[in-house]
Write a protein that holds these residues in place. Structure first.
Motif, short mmCIF file in Angstrom:
data_model
loop_
_atom_site.label_atom_id
_atom_site.label_comp_id
_atom_site.label_asym_id
_atom_site.label_seq_id
_atom_site.Cartn_x
_atom_site.Cartn_y
_atom_site.Cartn_z
N GLU A 273 64.46 21.94 58.08
CA GLU A 273 63.29 22.60 59.11
C GLU A 273 62.17 23.20 58.18
OE1 GLU A 273 64.34 24.25 62.57
OE2 GLU A 273 62.30 24.33 63.39
N GLN A 274 62.91 24.14 57.40
CA GLN A 274 61.78 25.09 56.41
C GLN A 274 60.81 24.10 55.69
OE1 GLN A 274 65.48 27.30 55.44
NE2 GLN A 274 64.22 29.17 55.12
N LEU A 275 61.70 23.03 55.00
CA LEU A 275 60.92 22.41 54.18
C LEU A 275 59.97 21.42 54.91
CD1 LEU A 275 63.45 21.30 51.82
CD2 LEU A 275 61.34 22.63 51.21
N ALA A 276 60.30 20.85 56.33
CA ALA A 276 59.33 20.35 57.25
C ALA A 276 58.31 21.03 57.54
CB ALA A 276 60.06 19.45 58.23
N VAL A 277 58.42 22.24 57.93
CA VAL A 277 57.16 23.14 58.31
C VAL A 277 56.46 23.23 57.27
CG1 VAL A 277 56.60 25.47 59.21
CG2 VAL A 277 58.52 24.30 60.05
N ALA A 278 56.90 23.56 56.02
CA ALA A 278 55.94 23.87 54.69
C ALA A 278 55.17 22.53 54.45
CB ALA A 278 56.97 23.80 53.39
N ARG A 279 55.86 21.33 54.76
CA ARG A 279 54.81 20.29 54.60
C ARG A 279 53.81 19.83 55.83
NH1 ARG A 279 59.91 17.52 53.43
NH2 ARG A 279 60.24 17.14 55.57
N GLU A 280 54.21 20.27 56.91
CA GLU A 280 53.08 20.44 57.76
C GLU A 280 51.96 21.34 57.63
OE1 GLU A 280 55.44 21.13 61.59
OE2 GLU A 280 56.90 19.58 61.06
#
Lengths: 400, 400
Positions: A273-280
């Motif tokens: 999720e941390q990486l997903a939020v970074a992408r978003e």
């Protein structure tokens, strides 16, 4: 780098910087295998990244100094950990996601058991259940002081946080914890006349809380220590010109990042999720701090195998990390936590910086031993920030 | 080393020290060959010297700091580049061989074009020809100020140097350059009452110059910045007991050396002549600074092959350099200038020290990567001077 100089030298750029902190990253070889956690683990992605990066070892605070989470992270954020010393009370408060303000003084509280004479018979009130503690805290919130707002927050078991809020409060207030049993709690004292007001408020709180606790069996008293005011850290945007985001699961790390001026983005689900939020949120920020806790947790448990697993699990996220496409990617640790020691330690910590202008070297594996031969050598963790800024094209030349 | 301590510890000796600076020495590997300029070049003489020397990498100013020529050289001369910050105006002045004195304040000047409303329409006056600029400067020399001598010197194209000479002038004077077009030049302002006199002189100069420039088409205005007084650097002879000579082709480096107290010897012809002059004047001096520019020029041009050639050309002079017979010979760089970046950079710089008491190591080639494994490790360039002095037998024991 001095932060005033940093503020003068920094220049705007489009570049993105990612700092990924593996908590307690550094380890130590088990005598039977002569391999450390990093040497034991199978981390093909991290190794591939290492081959094309500048690597070295960071000294988190100083040679021989075992850092807590506060100084370990502040160093990596570019703050001299000796100069910017975050008080215990503040760390406790940020550790439970409490929003500290500039008028706050925070203290770490312990419930304790007092005998009939008012002497402490158990400094931790029998480690009362967190639920009971929370209920008692609820009652303490009714305490009213003349001239200061009172906030009380439960932490866990016998621990809580007290925050007094009023302009001009001071932190040089002595502990009320005598650090032993058989004696009564101490009165708080201010180090100078200006601080006496804070101490008087503390003593008033203790007296009023004492009345509310009188009927309790275990938690009929309390001690307070680590009085600390809001640390007005130079903000990362003012110093380095970075819009910074923190991606951390645990409140302590979000809190430290917020003190530095980062925006803490919620991502309770862990690395995926941390990486997903970074992408978003990629376009909104210039700098992303990503915190991975499992390495430290395993190290603190003294569980060598669990730490190896935590490293191998992290390795599966490395492609996601590099796919973010940051101009500068750092993989670092806030300190070592060798499973053999089951504790934080002072040992230098493997560090890696990937960028198009990294000189690179000939290191193949991201381990304590191989990083020794890296192009960055052994260097203070506090220099990671200026180094990253240089690689990101965000620092002007010094002098003509 | 603190310079006060240096002055206490230094002792006389017969020994000779040579510092040979290859400007912009450090480089970076081309991705296609994975070889840096140094790794690509064929430098048998340098390699032979490396085998019997102490080698390492210097950090010119600080981790992540890209140095200008000033701090890059001052570090190698033993001056803490943060403490001894040479202002822009002074560097411009020494860069044209202007003899600055203790009563001088120097500024970098730009001719600019002003429109009918007095707003800047071209900050560089269309980069007017150097010949025209020199003629205009000639006219500005007629400006007379009440209480200060005026010196104006052409630099190149639209650039010139203004020096005001009078006791007690200050350097905390604000720039008159608004750094953008469409607005008029700013008045100079002194940071405190004592500096206001300097600012008033500057403004008087600007007004009188304006009258002389009124008829010019392109260069009908000017801006001034980087006001800087003569930096009273501790002199190399006072600190280290060295009679020092500088052998440099370019005025900037001779100027920096003169600020440090070196005697600048003319040798316009390049390395061949620099070495010849060193041989001729060998007995007169204890310390020789020899500057080689071609490496930086090629790096700044982004010309990898030219930088390789510059290194190979330098290599042909190494026998001449070693034949001088110095007790301590250093080959160093003031900073890196990787051809891939076509600019100065912060990357550590290969360094070599040859002396009879060098411990030596096992490094075969003088390259960024191999120097990492050298006996000196990665160290601040400012420490090269005390290191050389130790090897030269010119430093007493510290403490009993």
């Amino acid at each position: 780098m001095d932060l005033d100089l940093a503020a003068k030298l920094q220049q705007p750029a489009e570049s993105k910087v990612v700092l990924c902190v593996l908590d307690g990253l550094g380890g130590m070889a088990r005598p039977e295998t002569e391999r450390s956690e990093l040497e034991q683990s199978d981390t093909p992605n991290l190794d591939r990244l290492t081959e094309t990066s500048d690597v070295g070892l960071t000294i988190p605070v100083g040679i021989g100094i075992t850092p807590g989470s506060g100084p370990g992270h502040l160093s990596l954020f570019g703050y001299d950990p000796y100069r910017f010393d975050i008080g215990r009370g503040v760390l406790e408060a940020v550790g439970i996601d409490f929003e500290l303000g500039p008028d706050d003084v925070a203290a770490r509280g312990n419930f304790c058991t007092l005998d009939a004479d008012g002497n402490i018979s158990d400094r931790r009130a029998g480690r009362i259940a967190s639920e009971l503690s929370a209920a008692i805290v609820e009652r303490l919130r009714t305490v009213e002081l003349d001239g200061a707002e009172v906030c009380v927050e439960p932490v866990r078991e016998h621990r809580f946080v007290l925050v007094l809020r009023a302009p001009g409060l001071g932190e040089d207030v002595s502990t009320t914890d005598p650090q032993r049993e058989g004696v009564p709690p101490l009165p708080a004292e201010g180090a100078d006349p200006a601080r006496e007001r804070t101490a008087a408020l503390v003593n008033e709180f203790v007296a009023k809380a004492g009345e509310l606790l009188a009927e309790e069996k275990a938690a009929n008293g309390l001690t307070l220590r680590g009085f600390a005011t809001y640390p007005a850290l130079p903000q990362i945007e003012d110093v380095w010109g970075l819009r910074a985001a923190a991606l951390a699961v645990y409140p302590m790390y979000r809190g430290l990042a917020k003190l530095a001026g980062m925006r803490a983005l919620a991502c309770p689900g862990g690395m995926e999720e941390q990486l997903a939020v970074a992408r978003e949120r990629w376009d909104e920020f210039d700098y992303f701090f990503i915190h991975y806790k499992k390495t430290d947790a395993a190290g603190e448990d003294g569980d060598f195998i669990a730490k190896v697993s935590a490293l191998e699990e992290f390795d599966t996220h490395v492609p996601g990390l590099t796919d973010l496409g940051a101009d500068v990617l750092m993989v670092a640790g806030d300190h070592s936590t060798p499973a053999l020691m089951a504790a934080h330690s002072w040992h230098p910590v493997p560090f890696l910086l990937h960028s198009a202008v990294a000189r690179g070297g000939s290191v193949q594996h991201f381990t304590e031993r191989e990083c020794l031969g890296g192009s960055l050598g052994i260097f203070p963790a506090v220099e990671a920030m200026p180094l990253a800024m240089a690689h990101a094209g965000r620092l002007q030349k010094y002098g003509a």
